[in-house]
Design an enzyme around this catalytic site. Sequence first.
Site, PDB file in Angstrom:
ATOM      1  N   GLN A   1      -4.574  -0.971   9.710  1.00  0.00           N
ATOM      2  CA  GLN A   1      -4.597  -2.470   8.990  1.00  0.00           C
ATOM      3  C   GLN A   1      -5.229  -3.695   9.970  1.00  0.00           C
ATOM      4  OE1 GLN A   1      -3.753  -3.370   5.947  1.00  0.00           O
ATOM      5  NE2 GLN A   1      -3.816  -5.242   5.994  1.00  0.00           N
TER       6      GLN A   1
ATOM      7  N   ASP B   1     -10.937   3.507   4.214  1.00  0.00           N
ATOM      8  CA  ASP B   1     -11.595   1.871   4.249  1.00  0.00           C
ATOM      9  C   ASP B   1     -13.046   1.853   4.167  1.00  0.00           C
ATOM     10  OD1 ASP B   1      -9.580  -0.265   4.337  1.00  0.00           O
ATOM     11  OD2 ASP B   1      -8.981   0.147   6.345  1.00  0.00           O
TER      12      ASP B   1
ATOM     13  N   LYS C   1       0.880  -1.006   0.261  1.00  0.00           N
ATOM     14  CA  LYS C   1      -0.107  -0.007   0.069  1.00  0.00           C
ATOM     15  C   LYS C   1       0.723   1.294   0.143  1.00  0.00           C
ATOM     16  CE  LYS C   1      -3.815  -2.253   2.368  1.00  0.00           C
ATOM     17  NZ  LYS C   1      -4.314  -2.762   3.496  1.00  0.00           N
TER      18      LYS C   1
HETATM   19  N1  GUN Z   1      -7.084  -6.485   6.335  1.00  0.00           N
HETATM   20  C1  GUN Z   1      -7.489  -7.140   5.171  1.00  0.00           C
HETATM   21  N2  GUN Z   1      -8.168  -6.476   4.445  1.00  0.00           N
HETATM   22  C2  GUN Z   1      -7.992  -5.122   5.066  1.00  0.00           C
HETATM   23  C3  GUN Z   1      -8.706  -4.026   4.504  1.00  0.00           C
HETATM   24  O1  GUN Z   1      -9.351  -3.917   3.497  1.00  0.00           O
HETATM   25  N3  GUN Z   1      -8.550  -2.876   5.306  1.00  0.00           N
HETATM   26  C4  GUN Z   1      -7.878  -2.992   6.399  1.00  0.00           C
HETATM   27  N4  GUN Z   1      -7.510  -1.929   7.014  1.00  0.00           N
HETATM   28  N5  GUN Z   1      -7.396  -4.223   7.127  1.00  0.00           N
HETATM   29  C5  GUN Z   1      -7.478  -5.249   6.311  1.00  0.00           C
END
Ligand code: GUN
Length: 310
Positions: free
Chosen positions: A110, A133, A66
Amino acid sequence: MRRLTAKQGNDMSKAIRIDGKAMAAELSAKITEETAALLQDHGLVPGLAVVIIGEDPASQVYVRNKKRTAEACGFHSVQHSLAEESSQEDVLALIDQLNNDESIHGILVQLPLPDQLDEQTVTQAVAPHKDVDGFHFINIGKLTSGNTADAFVPCTPAGCMVMIEQHLGKDLSGKNAVVIGRSNIVGKPMASLLLQENATVTITHSRTKDLPDVVRQADIVVAAVGRPNMVGGDWIKPGAVVIDVGINRIEVTVDGEPKSKLTGDIDYDAVCEVAAAATPVPGGVGPMTIVMLMSNTLRAARLASGLSVD
Ligand code: GUN
């Protein structure tokens, strides 16, 4: 309608391989261009803060990707790595600081979080207008009520939607869609997005009776359960579009050596015998999820400056 310029699957398969990696690269190039124009025309640089707590190896990889993609798009990109044993107060203090930082337009914490942290308290602490998100109740409410003009849609289902639309067109009237999995991150928002485009949507889960029979009714299947290769070719209606959200690490033996490999929730080769199109793992939904995060961050920056968004 076969609009994709995707590669075919393996030699035996009939299905188009929906190349998420190529689609994501194309979208990423567009976002990079738009970011450059935003700087030139408005002196604005989208800022993304990614927060990771603890040492989960899969999360470390996702976060690194990311951050790298954000930098490649020309964003201001910051990562906050907190210790596994961080307290809720520590995490909430950091989120508060980022909520008040004008150079940051998008905040992502995350998941999963270490056990001592409450996921709901943490995700709801992110300011709704920085919630790239799409996990804040305000954004969930906007999505489920169809008020998406200034909402943030969760990245994985948003990416799935782009892949479905590229194959079937935007209007899904008359299509049956079956979502396997009812998580807040994927299953539920996915169902809302499909419904918004007029699909007839069924959400299935571990308590669903006769799951293969239900899935066989679907023109669109989205599998998000986290069970390696669960969806077989005999579950699929001929001509269906199948999106695999699963990322499962399994142990296999190659030349007598144990190896670990990534696999999805669908039995890809078997599904490709029957489906019109399917996403591979890796190289399908994963790259699209990351690029949708960039799209949401650019959108957050534009909204924060009163600029128009799609
Ligand atoms: N962990 C797995 N998928 C995601 C996501 O789309 N966003 C976040 N913040 N954590 C994740």
